[in-house]
Write an enzyme that holds these catalytic residues in place. Sequence first.
Site, PDB file in Angstrom:
ATOM      1  N   CYS A 288      24.856   1.253 -41.538  1.00  0.00           N
ATOM      2  CA  CYS A 288      25.483  -0.070 -41.451  1.00  0.00           C
ATOM      3  C   CYS A 288      24.475  -1.072 -42.013  1.00  0.00           C
ATOM      4  O   CYS A 288      23.385  -1.225 -41.467  1.00  0.00           O
ATOM      5  CB  CYS A 288      25.801  -0.383 -39.989  1.00  0.00           C
ATOM      6  SG  CYS A 288      26.430  -2.050 -39.732  1.00  0.00           S
TER       7      CYS A 288
ATOM      8  N   CYS B 140      27.186  -1.463 -30.092  1.00  0.00           N
ATOM      9  CA  CYS B 140      25.916  -1.570 -30.810  1.00  0.00           C
ATOM     10  C   CYS B 140      24.877  -2.242 -29.926  1.00  0.00           C
ATOM     11  O   CYS B 140      25.147  -3.291 -29.331  1.00  0.00           O
ATOM     12  CB  CYS B 140      26.142  -2.372 -32.097  1.00  0.00           C
ATOM     13  SG  CYS B 140      24.661  -2.455 -33.103  1.00  0.00           S
TER      14      CYS B 140
ATOM     15  N   CYS C  72      16.726 -16.630 -37.477  1.00  0.00           N
ATOM     16  CA  CYS C  72      16.843 -15.949 -36.190  1.00  0.00           C
ATOM     17  C   CYS C  72      16.211 -16.715 -35.030  1.00  0.00           C
ATOM     18  O   CYS C  72      14.999 -16.963 -35.026  1.00  0.00           O
ATOM     19  CB  CYS C  72      16.221 -14.564 -36.285  1.00  0.00           C
ATOM     20  SG  CYS C  72      16.405 -13.669 -34.734  1.00  0.00           S
TER      21      CYS C  72
ATOM     22  N   CYS D 238      10.291 -11.863 -30.715  1.00  0.00           N
ATOM     23  CA  CYS D 238      10.086 -10.965 -31.855  1.00  0.00           C
ATOM     24  C   CYS D 238       8.960 -11.482 -32.754  1.00  0.00           C
ATOM     25  O   CYS D 238       8.890 -12.674 -33.050  1.00  0.00           O
ATOM     26  CB  CYS D 238      11.380 -10.840 -32.660  1.00  0.00           C
ATOM     27  SG  CYS D 238      11.214  -9.691 -34.035  1.00  0.00           S
TER      28      CYS D 238
ATOM     29  N   CYS E 287      12.063 -14.022 -39.524  1.00  0.00           N
ATOM     30  CA  CYS E 287      13.368 -14.226 -40.177  1.00  0.00           C
ATOM     31  C   CYS E 287      13.842 -15.659 -39.905  1.00  0.00           C
ATOM     32  O   CYS E 287      14.041 -16.041 -38.750  1.00  0.00           O
ATOM     33  CB  CYS E 287      14.376 -13.219 -39.644  1.00  0.00           C
ATOM     34  SG  CYS E 287      13.733 -11.525 -39.604  1.00  0.00           S
TER      35      CYS E 287
ATOM     36  N   ARG F  89      32.730  -5.602 -42.290  1.00  0.00           N
ATOM     37  CA  ARG F  89      32.784  -6.250 -40.975  1.00  0.00           C
ATOM     38  C   ARG F  89      32.643  -7.764 -41.086  1.00  0.00           C
ATOM     39  O   ARG F  89      31.643  -8.263 -41.595  1.00  0.00           O
ATOM     40  CB  ARG F  89      31.678  -5.702 -40.067  1.00  0.00           C
ATOM     41  CG  ARG F  89      31.806  -4.198 -39.901  1.00  0.00           C
ATOM     42  CD  ARG F  89      30.914  -3.615 -38.837  1.00  0.00           C
ATOM     43  NE  ARG F  89      30.940  -2.170 -38.943  1.00  0.00           N
ATOM     44  CZ  ARG F  89      31.836  -1.375 -38.352  1.00  0.00           C
ATOM     45  NH1 ARG F  89      32.756  -1.875 -37.583  1.00  0.00           N
ATOM     46  NH2 ARG F  89      31.788  -0.072 -38.523  1.00  0.00           N
TER      47      ARG F  89
ATOM     48  N   CYS G  15      25.870   2.682 -31.777  1.00  0.00           N
ATOM     49  CA  CYS G  15      25.083   2.139 -32.889  1.00  0.00           C
ATOM     50  C   CYS G  15      23.865   1.426 -32.312  1.00  0.00           C
ATOM     51  O   CYS G  15      23.923   0.915 -31.201  1.00  0.00           O
ATOM     52  CB  CYS G  15      25.976   1.165 -33.660  1.00  0.00           C
ATOM     53  SG  CYS G  15      25.117   0.250 -34.953  1.00  0.00           S
TER      54      CYS G  15
HETATM   55  S1  SF4 Z   1      16.323 -10.847 -37.065  1.00  0.00           S
HETATM   56 FE1  SF4 Z   1      15.273 -11.770 -35.313  1.00  0.00          FE
HETATM   57  S2  SF4 Z   1      15.030 -10.093 -33.871  1.00  0.00           S
HETATM   58 FE2  SF4 Z   1      15.489  -9.167 -35.870  1.00  0.00          FE
HETATM   59  S3  SF4 Z   1      13.507  -8.769 -36.826  1.00  0.00           S
HETATM   60 FE3  SF4 Z   1      14.122 -10.819 -37.517  1.00  0.00          FE
HETATM   61  S4  SF4 Z   1      13.180 -12.230 -36.016  1.00  0.00           S
HETATM   62 FE4  SF4 Z   1      13.158 -10.176 -35.094  1.00  0.00          FE
END
Ligand code: SF4
Length: 324
Positions: free
Chosen positions: A190, A98, A61, A54, A58, A262, A130
């Site tokens: 959600c 989901c 993540c 990705c 984040c 949740r 979802c």
């Molecule tokens: S949470 Fe992870 S998968 Fe989702 S946008 Fe952020 S870096 Fe990408």
Amino acid sequence: MTAIRNNWTREEIAAIYNKPVLDLIYQAATIHREFHDPQEVQVCTLLSVKTGGCPEDCSYCPQAARYHTNVKVQKLMEVNEVIDKAIEAKESGSTRFCMGAAWREVRDNRDFDKVIDMVKGVNSLGLEVCCTLGMLTPEQAQKLKDAGLYAYNHNLDTSEEFYDDIITTRTYKDRLDTLSHVRKANISVCSGGIIGMGEQEDDRIGMLLTLATLPEHPESVPVNALVPVEGTPLEDQPKVSVWEMVRMIATARIIMPKTMVRLSAGRVRMNLEEQALCFMAGANSIFAGDKLLTTPNPGYIKDQEMFQQLQLTPRKAYKEEVTA
Ligand code: SF4
């Protein structure tokens, strides 16, 4: 009857959040009984249909391409593989399925067409379907709705003030815009967040304030405890205590009484008694399966034992039709 309010103030929410914890649980449990069957817990399955690689940053993540984690990049799954997983989930008692893709945003390409086919297929199984695919345009939201999408997950993650400390590749406003497109397409919303990322209590209250003052409360609010993953910037964050989870869940329950709250990531680090406290505080949904996208989660057998021990019953799909 407790009124549904969208005009909460930060001070009011802080006063609830900071109540003596047993009083807080009592108030939340009372409101919970007014709006929900306290024995009933919805079981959802979350499947990563496209993993890793990705472009976003984040900090929590392991799927962000820029962090060196053990996550193996996997291209978008085939529609039939996803349908097989959905059948498996249904047979194990899930009523919501989901599908998550590690994308910044949806692009109008063949992969999106494939996701549309996945949505149609899962919908035809009678599961609440979802998706969590990143940012959406109004047109894409409508396309998903037309295919039978029931809910869309798009977490706020934290407060607006702390957002830049966690993610720099998009803004809080981007997040809110997608939520508004989802709402306008008449898809169930959600949206929740993660605690234990180094935020202050004021940030937790701030996030709840944003959710509870949206024109309509999200139908679903996931409360996650960070599961720190090696290789991510948050790998060394200390464990979130059960009391912090309880405060978040109970406050969410009190200020958004009709919402499904949740109990999401972090359950793997909780024992049965701690999870029971979260249900007492108003949580009424869990994610099943031994993985939550890429992080560990208690397996089906353990959850079945928990349901038996606590005499809980799984909630049926589409119990409350929130979309027309
Ligand atoms: S949470 Fe992870 S998968 Fe989702 S946008 Fe952020 S870096 Fe990408």
